[in-house]
Design a protein around this motif. Sequence first.
Motif, short mmCIF file in Angstrom:
data_model
loop_
_atom_site.label_atom_id
_atom_site.label_comp_id
_atom_site.label_asym_id
_atom_site.label_seq_id
_atom_site.Cartn_x
_atom_site.Cartn_y
_atom_site.Cartn_z
N LEU A 42 47.36 48.55 38.37
CA LEU A 42 46.03 48.78 38.97
C LEU A 42 45.62 47.60 39.83
O LEU A 42 45.16 47.77 40.97
CB LEU A 42 44.98 48.95 37.87
N LEU A 43 45.81 46.40 39.28
CA LEU A 43 45.38 45.19 40.01
C LEU A 43 46.18 45.02 41.31
O LEU A 43 45.61 44.69 42.35
CB LEU A 43 45.56 43.95 39.12
N ALA A 44 47.49 45.27 41.23
CA ALA A 44 48.34 45.08 42.41
C ALA A 44 47.97 46.08 43.50
O ALA A 44 48.04 45.80 44.69
CB ALA A 44 49.81 45.22 42.03
N LYS A 45 47.57 47.26 43.08
CA LYS A 45 47.22 48.32 44.03
C LYS A 45 45.81 48.06 44.61
O LYS A 45 45.58 48.23 45.80
CB LYS A 45 47.22 49.65 43.27
N LEU A 46 44.90 47.68 43.72
CA LEU A 46 43.50 47.55 44.15
C LEU A 46 43.20 46.22 44.82
O LEU A 46 42.34 46.14 45.70
CB LEU A 46 42.56 47.71 42.95
N ARG A 47 43.86 45.15 44.34
CA ARG A 47 43.58 43.79 44.82
C ARG A 47 42.08 43.55 44.94
O ARG A 47 41.55 43.29 46.04
CB ARG A 47 44.24 43.55 46.18
N PRO A 48 41.36 43.65 43.84
CA PRO A 48 39.89 43.58 43.92
C PRO A 48 39.40 42.25 44.50
O PRO A 48 39.97 41.20 44.22
CB PRO A 48 39.44 43.70 42.47
N GLU A 49 38.35 42.38 45.30
CA GLU A 49 37.74 41.15 45.84
C GLU A 49 37.06 40.41 44.68
O GLU A 49 37.10 39.19 44.60
CB GLU A 49 36.72 41.55 46.90
N CYS A 50 36.47 41.20 43.80
CA CYS A 50 35.73 40.61 42.69
C CYS A 50 35.97 41.45 41.43
O CYS A 50 36.03 42.68 41.52
CB CYS A 50 34.25 40.58 43.07
N ALA A 51 36.14 40.79 40.29
CA ALA A 51 36.35 41.52 39.03
C ALA A 51 35.61 40.82 37.90
O ALA A 51 35.25 39.63 38.02
CB ALA A 51 37.84 41.59 38.71
N ILE A 52 35.37 41.57 36.83
CA ILE A 52 34.75 40.99 35.63
C ILE A 52 35.66 41.27 34.45
O ILE A 52 36.15 42.39 34.30
CB ILE A 52 33.37 41.64 35.34
N GLU A 53 35.89 40.24 33.63
CA GLU A 53 36.55 40.49 32.34
C GLU A 53 35.56 40.17 31.24
O GLU A 53 35.00 39.07 31.20
CB GLU A 53 37.80 39.64 32.16
N ILE A 54 35.36 41.12 30.33
CA ILE A 54 34.49 40.86 29.17
C ILE A 54 35.42 40.75 27.97
O ILE A 54 36.00 41.75 27.54
CB ILE A 54 33.46 42.00 28.95
N TYR A 68 45.50 38.50 40.74
CA TYR A 68 45.36 39.58 41.74
C TYR A 68 43.97 39.70 42.37
O TYR A 68 43.80 40.45 43.32
CB TYR A 68 45.74 40.93 41.11
N CYS A 69 42.99 39.02 41.78
CA CYS A 69 41.62 39.17 42.32
C CYS A 69 41.23 37.89 43.04
O CYS A 69 41.67 36.80 42.69
CB CYS A 69 40.62 39.43 41.20
N LYS A 70 40.35 38.07 44.03
CA LYS A 70 39.88 36.88 44.74
C LYS A 70 38.98 36.04 43.83
O LYS A 70 39.10 34.82 43.79
CB LYS A 70 39.08 37.34 45.96
N LYS A 71 38.09 36.74 43.12
CA LYS A 71 37.14 36.05 42.26
C LYS A 71 37.00 36.82 40.95
O LYS A 71 36.94 38.05 40.97
CB LYS A 71 35.78 36.00 42.99
N VAL A 72 36.97 36.09 39.83
CA VAL A 72 36.80 36.75 38.53
C VAL A 72 35.66 36.09 37.77
O VAL A 72 35.58 34.86 37.70
CB VAL A 72 38.08 36.65 37.67
N TYR A 73 34.77 36.92 37.23
CA TYR A 73 33.78 36.42 36.28
C TYR A 73 34.34 36.72 34.89
O TYR A 73 34.64 37.89 34.59
CB TYR A 73 32.44 37.13 36.45
N ALA A 74 34.52 35.68 34.06
CA ALA A 74 35.09 35.88 32.73
C ALA A 74 34.03 35.58 31.68
O ALA A 74 33.50 34.47 31.61
CB ALA A 74 36.30 34.97 32.55
N LEU A 75 33.73 36.61 30.87
CA LEU A 75 32.63 36.51 29.91
C LEU A 75 33.16 36.47 28.49
O LEU A 75 34.05 37.27 28.14
CB LEU A 75 31.71 37.73 30.04
N ASP A 76 32.64 35.58 27.67
CA ASP A 76 32.99 35.59 26.25
C ASP A 76 31.86 34.94 25.45
O ASP A 76 31.21 34.02 25.94
CB ASP A 76 34.31 34.86 25.98
N ILE A 77 31.70 35.43 24.24
CA ILE A 77 30.64 34.89 23.37
C ILE A 77 31.08 33.55 22.78
O ILE A 77 30.25 32.73 22.38
CB ILE A 77 30.34 35.93 22.25
N ASP A 78 32.39 33.33 22.75
CA ASP A 78 32.94 32.13 22.12
C ASP A 78 33.02 30.99 23.15
O ASP A 78 33.78 31.07 24.11
CB ASP A 78 34.35 32.48 21.59
N PRO A 79 32.24 29.91 22.94
CA PRO A 79 32.20 28.83 23.93
C PRO A 79 33.54 28.11 24.10
O PRO A 79 33.78 27.48 25.13
CB PRO A 79 31.12 27.88 23.40
#
Length: 276
Positions: A42-54, A68-79
């Motif tokens: 999916l990532l190779a096909k879409l090459r997202p400009e922006c993505a979020i991982e929770i 594969y993404c230009k920018k990723v927001y990575a979210l986690d509750i664990d500091p």
Amino acid sequence: MAFQYINRNEHLPATASEISDRFNAHDAWEMTDSERLALIGLLAKLRPECAIEIGIYRAGSLSSLSRYCKKVYALDIDPTCESQFRGKFQNVEFVTGDSKQTLPQVLAKIEASQESLGLVLIDADHSREGIQHDIDSILRYTPSAPLYIVMHDSFNPECRKGIKEANWSISPHVHLVELDFVAGRFLTKEEPESYKQMWCGFGLAILLPEKRNGNVIVHENESLLYQTTLRHSVYGSDNWWNPTYLARELKYRAKCLLRRRAPGFYETLRRKWGTK
Ligand SMILES: C[S@@+](CC[C@H](N)C(=O)[O-])C[C@H]1O[C@@H](n2cnc3c(N)ncnc32)[C@H](O)[C@@H]1O
């Protein structure tokens, strides 16, 4: 997690020693090979400009998103996720906190900066309410480009219920919901603590900038596989005629109703009793 042959650098073992290495070391990426391949595809096909991982954990899936993404927001509750991986990925912005609070903030920021969000991977709070909350937050976002939502552990009964019960129809941009984009696992005795549990699997939703005609249909490509497995699993007693299950189910539904109809009152009760 069963053996994973593809390593986190997306390398397939090519020699006998590489294969035996894969049997001796678990790289702590919490996904099966079929899921890794599907995600990478999916990532190779879409090459997202922006993505979020929770849900970062040990940054297994994040390593592919970052590639594969230009920018990723990575979210986690664990500091410790942020402190461990900050600086290792140049294009990743880490956000620490409960996704119930952080995800709406990140989505508002993306909307304001007009970044083109192409993919969200949900793999964090695996409770029915947690996953539903994450999905509902995304459904309030208006996509400016095709947006793929990948939902891990759709084969787990609690997660599956959360995905099914999400408020899909609230967004006119939802065009596809499939619970079994990748089928999940029925755990064997090789993982004794989780024997006969059901985990993994990818659900997939596609949102488009244009509005859909008609209702949203939640597809279940592997419904027979799911139902048959469920009967033989540790969750087999989750039936309406089981009083413990019925009590749990009624409590949950009352909570959801309150959260939807009277969110202020629900929040007050939640803070007072410390319920999730
Ligand atoms: C299964 S792991 C993620 C695995 C990762 N996606 C991978 O495959 O490499 C789940 C992660 O979600 C995080 N998490 C759990 N509840 C959360 C919540 N409410 N908000 C944000 N993160 C949460 C946990 O701290 C954990 O790191």
